[in-house]
Design a protein around this motif. Structure first.
Motif, short mmCIF file in Angstrom:
data_model
loop_
_atom_site.label_atom_id
_atom_site.label_comp_id
_atom_site.label_asym_id
_atom_site.label_seq_id
_atom_site.Cartn_x
_atom_site.Cartn_y
_atom_site.Cartn_z
N GLU A 61 16.06 45.98 54.12
CA GLU A 61 16.81 45.95 52.39
C GLU A 61 15.36 47.00 51.70
N LEU A 62 14.77 47.31 52.98
CA LEU A 62 13.69 47.67 52.03
C LEU A 62 12.78 49.36 52.93
N ALA A 63 14.28 49.91 53.13
CA ALA A 63 13.94 51.25 54.34
C ALA A 63 13.43 52.05 53.27
N HIS A 64 13.76 52.29 51.83
CA HIS A 64 13.48 52.75 50.99
C HIS A 64 11.38 52.87 50.24
N VAL A 65 11.39 51.72 50.60
CA VAL A 65 9.96 52.08 50.63
C VAL A 65 9.05 52.40 52.45
N ARG A 66 9.50 52.67 53.02
CA ARG A 66 9.56 52.85 54.26
C ARG A 66 9.35 54.44 54.29
N ASP A 67 10.78 55.12 53.59
CA ASP A 67 10.98 56.58 53.26
C ASP A 67 9.72 56.84 52.52
N GLU A 68 9.39 56.19 51.79
CA GLU A 68 8.42 56.31 50.84
C GLU A 68 7.16 56.75 51.28
N ALA A 69 6.94 55.73 52.29
CA ALA A 69 4.95 55.73 52.71
C ALA A 69 5.58 56.63 54.11
N VAL A 70 6.20 57.40 54.40
CA VAL A 70 6.27 58.83 55.84
C VAL A 70 6.23 59.73 54.37
N SER A 71 6.84 59.84 53.49
CA SER A 71 6.53 60.69 52.46
C SER A 71 5.67 61.33 52.20
N ARG A 72 4.78 59.86 51.89
CA ARG A 72 3.22 60.31 50.65
C ARG A 72 2.58 60.31 52.03
N ILE A 73 2.85 59.90 52.95
CA ILE A 73 2.04 60.73 54.91
C ILE A 73 1.74 62.38 55.10
N ARG A 74 3.33 62.48 54.37
CA ARG A 74 3.25 63.63 55.14
C ARG A 74 2.51 64.48 53.73
N ALA A 102 -4.61 54.52 59.62
CA ALA A 102 -3.59 53.93 61.41
C ALA A 102 -3.01 52.28 61.16
N VAL A 103 -4.40 51.80 61.00
CA VAL A 103 -4.46 50.79 60.30
C VAL A 103 -3.39 50.25 59.53
N ALA A 104 -3.71 50.48 58.55
CA ALA A 104 -3.05 50.26 57.26
C ALA A 104 -1.20 50.17 57.47
N ALA A 105 -0.94 51.18 58.00
CA ALA A 105 0.62 51.82 58.14
C ALA A 105 1.35 51.19 59.61
N HIS A 106 0.31 50.71 60.60
CA HIS A 106 1.38 49.73 61.05
C HIS A 106 1.12 48.84 60.97
N GLU A 107 0.27 48.19 59.40
CA GLU A 107 0.72 46.74 59.33
C GLU A 107 1.13 46.95 57.89
N LEU A 108 1.99 48.09 57.47
CA LEU A 108 3.07 48.37 56.84
C LEU A 108 3.83 48.17 57.27
N ALA A 109 4.27 48.81 58.37
CA ALA A 109 6.01 48.76 59.30
C ALA A 109 5.92 47.37 59.88
N ALA A 110 4.81 46.82 60.25
CA ALA A 110 5.12 44.84 60.93
C ALA A 110 5.51 44.26 59.66
N ALA A 111 5.24 44.75 57.99
CA ALA A 111 5.67 44.06 57.07
C ALA A 111 7.45 44.00 56.71
N LEU A 112 7.44 45.35 56.91
CA LEU A 112 8.47 45.88 56.37
C LEU A 112 9.56 46.08 58.20
N GLU A 113 9.95 45.47 58.58
CA GLU A 113 10.69 45.38 59.98
C GLU A 113 11.86 44.18 59.63
N PRO A 114 11.10 42.81 59.53
CA PRO A 114 12.32 42.13 59.06
C PRO A 114 12.34 42.06 57.69
N HIS A 115 12.82 43.28 56.75
CA HIS A 115 13.21 43.11 55.68
C HIS A 115 14.23 44.89 55.70
#
Length: 107
Positions: A86-99, A71-84
Motif C-alpha cells: 500500500e506504500l507504493a507511492h513512497v517507493r515511487d517518490e523515493a525513485v523520483s527524488r533519487i533521479r 546506497a544503505v539508506a535506499a536499501h533500508e527503505l526498500a526493506a521497510a517498504l517490501e511488506p507494505h
C-alpha cells in the motif's frame, strides 16, 4: 510484497556515480544534495519501521562516504517498504527524488 527493484537500481546507479566522482566535484552542491537525499531516504525508512519515533539523522561523515550512505539508506527503505504494498507511492517518490538529485547534481 512490494517490488522495490527500481528503488534499489536507481540508488545503486547514483551511489556508484558519487563513489567515482573526483574530490573537486564532490565539494559543494553535489555533496550537499547527496547527503540530503541519504537523510531523507533514511528518515522515511525509520518512519515506516518505527512509527511515532523521531528518526535518527544520518551523520555527515564526509564527502567520500556519501555514495555509501545513499546506497544503505535506499536499501533500508526498500526493506521497510517490501511488506507494505500500500506504500507504493513512497517507493515511487523515493525513485523520483533519487533521479532528481542525480539531475540537479549533474550526475
Amino acid at each position: 510484497m512490494l517490488d522495490c527493484t527500481t528503488l534499489r537500481e536507481a540508488a545503486g546507479i547514483l551511489a556508484g556515480r558519487y563513489r567515482s566522482l573526483p574530490q573537486s566535484r564532490l565539494r559543494g552542491e553535489a555533496a550537499t544534495a547527496g547527503l540530503a537525499l541519504a537523510r531523507e531516504l533514511a528518515a522515511r525508512a525509520q518512519q515506516i519501521e518505527f512509527p511515532g519515533r523521531e528518526p535518527l539523522l544520518v551523520p555527515d561523515d564526509g564527502i567520500f562516504v556519501i555514495g555509501d550512505q545513499i546506497a544503505v539508506a535506499a536499501h533500508e527503505l526498500a526493506a521497510a517498504l517490501e511488506p507494505h504494498p500500500e506504500l507504493a507511492h513512497v517507493r515511487d517518490e523515493a525513485v523520483s527524488r533519487i533521479r532528481d538529485t542525480a539531475s540537479r547534481s549533474g550526475l
